[in-house]
Enzyme design. Structure first.
Site, PDB file in Angstrom:
ATOM      1  N   CYS A  71     -64.901   9.415   0.838  1.00  0.00           N
ATOM      2  CA  CYS A  71     -64.418  10.337   1.859  1.00  0.00           C
ATOM      3  C   CYS A  71     -64.801  11.742   1.426  1.00  0.00           C
ATOM      4  CB  CYS A  71     -62.905  10.186   2.094  1.00  0.00           C
ATOM      5  SG  CYS A  71     -61.852  10.673   0.717  1.00  0.00           S
ATOM      6  N   ASN A 123     -62.125  12.686  -1.927  1.00  0.00           N
ATOM      7  CA  ASN A 123     -61.772  11.616  -2.872  1.00  0.00           C
ATOM      8  C   ASN A 123     -60.345  11.766  -3.402  1.00  0.00           C
ATOM      9  OD1 ASN A 123     -62.949  10.355  -6.075  1.00  0.00           O
ATOM     10  ND2 ASN A 123     -62.323   9.177  -4.311  1.00  0.00           N
ATOM     11  N   CYS A 172     -57.604  11.387  -0.726  1.00  0.00           N
ATOM     12  CA  CYS A 172     -56.741  10.790   0.303  1.00  0.00           C
ATOM     13  C   CYS A 172     -57.221   9.390   0.691  1.00  0.00           C
ATOM     14  CB  CYS A 172     -56.674  11.681   1.547  1.00  0.00           C
ATOM     15  SG  CYS A 172     -55.877  13.285   1.284  1.00  0.00           S
ATOM     16  N   ARG A 173     -58.187   9.344   1.590  1.00  0.00           N
ATOM     17  CA  ARG A 173     -58.606   8.059   2.159  1.00  0.00           C
ATOM     18  C   ARG A 173     -59.287   7.139   1.162  1.00  0.00           C
ATOM     19  NH1 ARG A 173     -61.977  10.568   6.929  1.00  0.00           N
ATOM     20  NH2 ARG A 173     -62.310  12.075   5.251  1.00  0.00           N
ATOM     21  N   SER A 174     -60.252   7.649   0.403  1.00  0.00           N
ATOM     22  CA  SER A 174     -61.017   6.746  -0.467  1.00  0.00           C
ATOM     23  C   SER A 174     -60.196   6.175  -1.621  1.00  0.00           C
ATOM     24  CB  SER A 174     -62.320   7.388  -0.939  1.00  0.00           C
ATOM     25  OG  SER A 174     -62.112   8.601  -1.613  1.00  0.00           O
ATOM     26  N   ASP A 231     -58.897  11.731   8.552  1.00  0.00           N
ATOM     27  CA  ASP A 231     -58.461  12.391   7.334  1.00  0.00           C
ATOM     28  C   ASP A 231     -57.018  12.872   7.494  1.00  0.00           C
ATOM     29  OD1 ASP A 231     -58.183  13.824   4.994  1.00  0.00           O
ATOM     30  OD2 ASP A 231     -60.031  14.967   5.235  1.00  0.00           O
TER      31      ASP A 231
END
Length: 161
Positions: free
Chosen positions: A12, A15, A17-19, A133
């Site tokens: 993301c 690196n 939050c999402r990933s 995000d």
């Protein structure tokens, strides 16, 4: 007979939050399926904004609620490298911007990794394939939505193999 590990990298923007949520979720799912030793899993950023930082505290709280934080406790944000494109079998972006950056940053001579937008594997087709995000969100709801979408998408990907 030993199985050659497969590898997946979740990417993301920052690196944090999402990933990391995707990395932890994927590690948990392959562990549940008895395939933990069959996979090398990591996450990275397209940007340099958060290098060295741990996951966002709201993401940590979300992962702790789902008992998956143990998979990324030592995580520190890093930027994707040209070597990652040949180290990993699969590289997953979270949104169109990530995908555009991943294609632009790829080695010019070709690479081993197959690039996918993770949300393409989401079984809930009412969701767009973009995993939004949650960084600018004011609460935890958006992190929970990311977790749920990531979980469905990672399961869908594993089921497709």
């Amino acid at each position: 007979m030993s199985v050659v590990p497969r590898s997946a990298l979740f990417v993301c923007l920052g690196n944090i939050c999402r990933s990391p949520i995707a990395e932890a979720t994927f590690k948990h799912l392959v562990s549940e399926r008895g395939q933990a030793n069959d996979w090398d899993v990591d996450s990275a950023a397209t940007s340099r904004y958060e290098i060295g930082n741990p996951p966002d505290p709201r993401g940590q709280a979300c992962m702790k609620r789902h008992d998956i934080f143990k998979h990324v406790e030592k995580h520190r944000a890093r930027q994707i490298t040209k070597d990652d494109y040949n180290k990993f079998d699969y590289i997953f972006g979270m949104d169109d911007s990530n995908m555009s950056d991943l294609k632009r940053m790829a080695p010019s001579g070709g690479h081993k990794a197959k690039l996918f937008k993770l949300g393409e594997f989401d079984s809930d087709k009412s969701c767009e394939s973009t995993i939004e995000d949650p960084y600018y969100a004011t609460g935890d709801k958006e992190f929970e939505e990311v977790y749920e979408q990531v979980k469905r998408s990672c399961s869908g990907f594993l089921d497709s193999l």
